[in-house]
Design an enzyme around this catalytic site. Structure first.
Site, PDB file in Angstrom:
ATOM      1  CE  LYS A 158      12.800 -32.825 -28.978  1.00  0.00           C
ATOM      2  NZ  LYS A 158      12.773 -33.108 -27.667  1.00  0.00           N
ATOM      3  CD  GLU A 200      12.458 -36.710 -28.182  1.00  0.00           C
ATOM      4  OE1 GLU A 200      11.860 -35.958 -27.951  1.00  0.00           O
ATOM      5  OE2 GLU A 200      13.415 -37.138 -27.717  1.00  0.00           O
ATOM      6  CE  LYS A 201       2.155 -40.327 -30.273  1.00  0.00           C
ATOM      7  NZ  LYS A 201       1.553 -40.485 -31.441  1.00  0.00           N
ATOM      8  CG  HIS A 208      11.582 -27.561 -18.740  1.00  0.00           C
ATOM      9  ND1 HIS A 208      12.714 -27.192 -19.593  1.00  0.00           N
ATOM     10  CD2 HIS A 208      12.565 -27.921 -17.362  1.00  0.00           C
ATOM     11  CE1 HIS A 208      13.650 -27.236 -19.073  1.00  0.00           C
ATOM     12  NE2 HIS A 208      13.913 -27.423 -17.791  1.00  0.00           N
ATOM     13  CD  GLU A 275      17.084 -29.154 -19.886  1.00  0.00           C
ATOM     14  OE1 GLU A 275      17.350 -27.873 -19.520  1.00  0.00           O
ATOM     15  OE2 GLU A 275      16.747 -29.458 -20.882  1.00  0.00           O
ATOM     16  CG  ASN A 290      21.436 -28.487 -19.027  1.00  0.00           C
ATOM     17  OD1 ASN A 290      21.455 -28.364 -20.216  1.00  0.00           O
ATOM     18  ND2 ASN A 290      20.101 -28.119 -18.546  1.00  0.00           N
ATOM     19  NE  ARG A 292      23.884 -24.145 -18.241  1.00  0.00           N
ATOM     20  CZ  ARG A 292      23.096 -24.756 -19.192  1.00  0.00           C
ATOM     21  NH1 ARG A 292      23.630 -25.620 -20.048  1.00  0.00           N
ATOM     22  NH2 ARG A 292      21.892 -24.498 -18.974  1.00  0.00           N
ATOM     23  CB  VAL A 295      20.222 -19.321 -14.668  1.00  0.00           C
ATOM     24  CG1 VAL A 295      19.763 -17.875 -14.172  1.00  0.00           C
ATOM     25  CG2 VAL A 295      21.120 -18.923 -15.966  1.00  0.00           C
ATOM     26  NE  ARG A 336      16.376 -18.028 -15.611  1.00  0.00           N
ATOM     27  CZ  ARG A 336      17.073 -18.660 -16.496  1.00  0.00           C
ATOM     28  NH1 ARG A 336      17.507 -17.958 -17.441  1.00  0.00           N
ATOM     29  NH2 ARG A 336      17.412 -19.967 -15.993  1.00  0.00           N
TER      30      ARG A 336
HETATM   31  C1  MV4 Z   1       9.718 -31.630 -27.056  1.00  0.00           C
HETATM   32  C2  MV4 Z   1       8.520 -31.068 -27.025  1.00  0.00           C
HETATM   33  C3  MV4 Z   1       7.368 -31.800 -26.994  1.00  0.00           C
HETATM   34  N1  MV4 Z   1       7.534 -33.127 -27.501  1.00  0.00           N
HETATM   35  N2  MV4 Z   1      10.013 -32.970 -27.336  1.00  0.00           N
HETATM   36  C4  MV4 Z   1      12.172 -27.392 -26.467  1.00  0.00           C
HETATM   37  C5  MV4 Z   1      13.868 -27.291 -26.361  1.00  0.00           C
HETATM   38  C6  MV4 Z   1      14.530 -28.418 -26.602  1.00  0.00           C
HETATM   39  N3  MV4 Z   1      15.596 -28.985 -25.653  1.00  0.00           N
HETATM   40  C7  MV4 Z   1      13.427 -29.523 -26.354  1.00  0.00           C
HETATM   41  N4  MV4 Z   1      11.959 -28.961 -26.466  1.00  0.00           N
HETATM   42  C8  MV4 Z   1      10.923 -29.731 -26.480  1.00  0.00           C
HETATM   43  N5  MV4 Z   1      10.836 -31.122 -26.784  1.00  0.00           N
HETATM   44  C9  MV4 Z   1       8.887 -33.827 -27.607  1.00  0.00           C
HETATM   45  N6  MV4 Z   1       9.211 -35.135 -27.876  1.00  0.00           N
HETATM   46  C10 MV4 Z   1       8.476 -29.697 -26.600  1.00  0.00           C
HETATM   47  C11 MV4 Z   1       9.587 -28.986 -26.413  1.00  0.00           C
HETATM   48  C12 MV4 Z   1       9.386 -27.660 -25.901  1.00  0.00           C
HETATM   49  C13 MV4 Z   1       9.696 -27.028 -24.713  1.00  0.00           C
HETATM   50  C14 MV4 Z   1      10.434 -28.018 -23.613  1.00  0.00           C
HETATM   51  C15 MV4 Z   1      10.828 -27.374 -22.508  1.00  0.00           C
HETATM   52  C16 MV4 Z   1      10.475 -25.789 -22.138  1.00  0.00           C
HETATM   53  C17 MV4 Z   1      10.015 -25.333 -23.020  1.00  0.00           C
HETATM   54  C18 MV4 Z   1       9.508 -25.864 -24.393  1.00  0.00           C
HETATM   55  C19 MV4 Z   1       8.892 -24.695 -25.377  1.00  0.00           C
HETATM   56  C20 MV4 Z   1       8.507 -25.453 -26.525  1.00  0.00           C
HETATM   57  C21 MV4 Z   1       8.928 -26.680 -26.798  1.00  0.00           C
END
Ligand code: MV4
Length: 447
Positions: A158, A200-201, A208, A275, A290, A292, A295, A336
């Site tokens: 990331k 990260e793993k 989410h 989140e 976040n 703020r 939405v 939305r």
């Molecule tokens: C992750 C994950 C799986 N494992 N981290 C997507 C946006 C960014 N803010 C972090 N995200 C993710 N992080 C780990 N360790 C999967 C995602 C992810 C995701 C997260 C929330 C909502 C939609 C997503 C779509 C694809 C991947």
């Protein structure tokens, strides 16, 4: 209390903020770009100032013009809404320097949470569960290889400047690591001018789920329960709901406690969202914070009977919170509505709305700035309305949503209404059995 608030935004959120200000007896100043001269937020505010031409970079993102507008109108506070300057550390600082209250996070807080590796280290120090991985930034590829081995594949690389999925790579095994490292860094450098990475793993098929919090100027915080935002396409949320179909009372208690702990640890002031990624065993991990109003805030307002914009204004003015938490009393869903063609890869569809019929009735809330004859400009986000239904149960909220979507007529532009109609009839959605992978498997049927 503030006498006059300048709203540094446009569209439905500008209107949303103006409405609460009116109810609180606070005067409002709208700012607008040349293309937005005929917008509703301009008409409904007490005063309006044109801040530049259509491109955001020359209007809604132009700090000097917005500060000038606040000074000439004598506004004592600025509400940034979401997007644009809402999480801009420099803007928050400049407001402070001009003795204008920024209704949002302090400059330091925005910087700290905007840098994802720093945010994660801070949350780990606060005792909030985080995904195992690197300890902050990885200095070179050798360290990257070593960290991947100790973390155990699959892993996720990331970008610390990331967000919205940019500069992020899932890596299934060692053979994929080098390419992922190079391409993620390149992408991050190009997008953010920063290529620092952390690891990260990989959490497989996560949900989410985010927790709404409010902190006051004394550093006390409370939570307002969750929103499930798992239904996203290319990191754009399509629909959100509360309660999450995956939530249990026990998990809500744990996640709420973690979010309050996070907020109090950093002495967060204002409305914020923590989140989390939630795995299939209901383990949850901090993802991002976040700083703020979001939405999707209305669904929280609907289920706890609370005006979040009003609360933001109150805590910004120094009013202290009671510290008690809020739990959903109802079920609320937001769809939305974007000016996009769902049958054509969600391609933006700006243009003139030639005919419009808005849904209404019991349990239906519509946050929108559009009207018949309005032209949706191509310069900004394609979201034109948020359709929110609220009822005693999830089943009823879905029934109301189907009914409201069928009443909703927008002609002249393509919208995501047909997508939402199909979603509300999707068996997996109806079961509440969905993760962030849902849209990868969703196939829209041509009408
Ligand atoms: C992750 C994950 C799986 N494992 N981290 C997507 C946006 C960014 N803010 C972090 N995200 C993710 N992080 C780990 N360790 C999967 C995602 C992810 C995701 C997260 C929330 C909502 C939609 C997503 C779509 C694809 C991947």
């Amino acid at each position: 209390m503030f006498k006059k608030i300048l709203i540094a935004n446009r569209g439905e959120i500008a209107l949303r903020i103006i409405r609460t200000c009116k109810e609180m007896g606070i005067k409002t100043v709208a700012v607008y770009s040349v293309t937005d001269a005929e917008s509703i937020h301009v008409k409904f505010a007490d005063e309006a100032v044109c801040i530049g031409p259509a491109p955001s970079s020359e209007s809604y993102l132009k700090i000097s013009n917005i500060i000038a507008a606040a000074e000439i109108t004598n506004a004592d506070a600025i509400h940034p809404g979401y997007g644009f300057l809402s999480e801009n550390a420099k803007f928050s600082k400049i407001c402070e320097e001009h003795d204008i209250k920024f209704i949002g996070a302090s400059s330091d807080m925005i910087s700290k949470m905007g840098d994802k590796a720093t945010a994660k280290l801070t949350m780990k120090a606060a005792g909030v569960p985080c995904v195992p991985g690197s300890d902050g930034i990885i200095k070179d590829f050798a360290e990257c290889e070593k960290t991947a081995k100790t973390t155990g594949y699959p892993v996720m690389l990331k970008a610390t400047a990331g967000g919205g999925g940019k500069g992020m790579r899932a890596v299934m095994d060692e053979s994929e690591l080098k390419d992922a490292w190079d391409s993620a860094r390149q992408e991050s450098k190009a997008a953010f001018g920063n290529d620092d990475m952390y690891m990260e793993k990989l959490i497989q098929e996560p949900r989410h789920i985010e927790i709404q919090i409010i902190g006051d100027s004394k550093g006390k915080a409370c939570h307002l329960s969750e929103r499930d935002c798992s239904i996203q396409r290319r990191h754009q949320k399509l629909t959100e709901e509360v309660p999450s179909p995956f939530m249990t009372d026990e998990l809500r208690e744990k996640m709420g406690k973690a979010a309050v702990k996070a907020s109090e640890f950093i002495k967060y002031e204002g409305a914020g969202t923590v989140e989390f990624l939630v795995d299939k065993n209901r383990n949850f991990y901090f993802m991002e914070m976040n700083t703020r109003i979001q939405v999707e805030h209305p669904i929280t307002e609907q289920v706890i009977n609370f005006d979040l914009i009003r609360e933001q204004i109150l805590v910004a003015a120094g009013v202290e919170i009671s510290g008690k938490n809020y739990y959903p009393q109802l079920h609320s869903i937001e769809c939305r509505i974007n000016a996009e063609d769902p049958f054509n890869n969600f391609r933006p569809s700006p243009g003139k709305i030639t005919n419009l019929h808005l849904p209404g009735g019991h349990g239906v809330r519509l946050d929108t700035h559009v009207y018949a004859g309005y032209t949706i400009p191509s310069n900004y986000d394609s979201m034109i309305a948020k359709l929110i239904t609220t009822a005693q149960t999830r089943e009823e909220a879905i029934s109301k949503m189907k009914r409201a979507l069928n009443e909703f007529i927008i002609e002249g532009v393509k919208t995501t209404i047909p997508f939402h109609r199909q979603l509300m009839n999707n068996p997996k959605y109806i079961e509440g059995n969905y993760t962030t992978k849902f849209m990868e498997d969703f196939e829209i049927e041509s009408n």
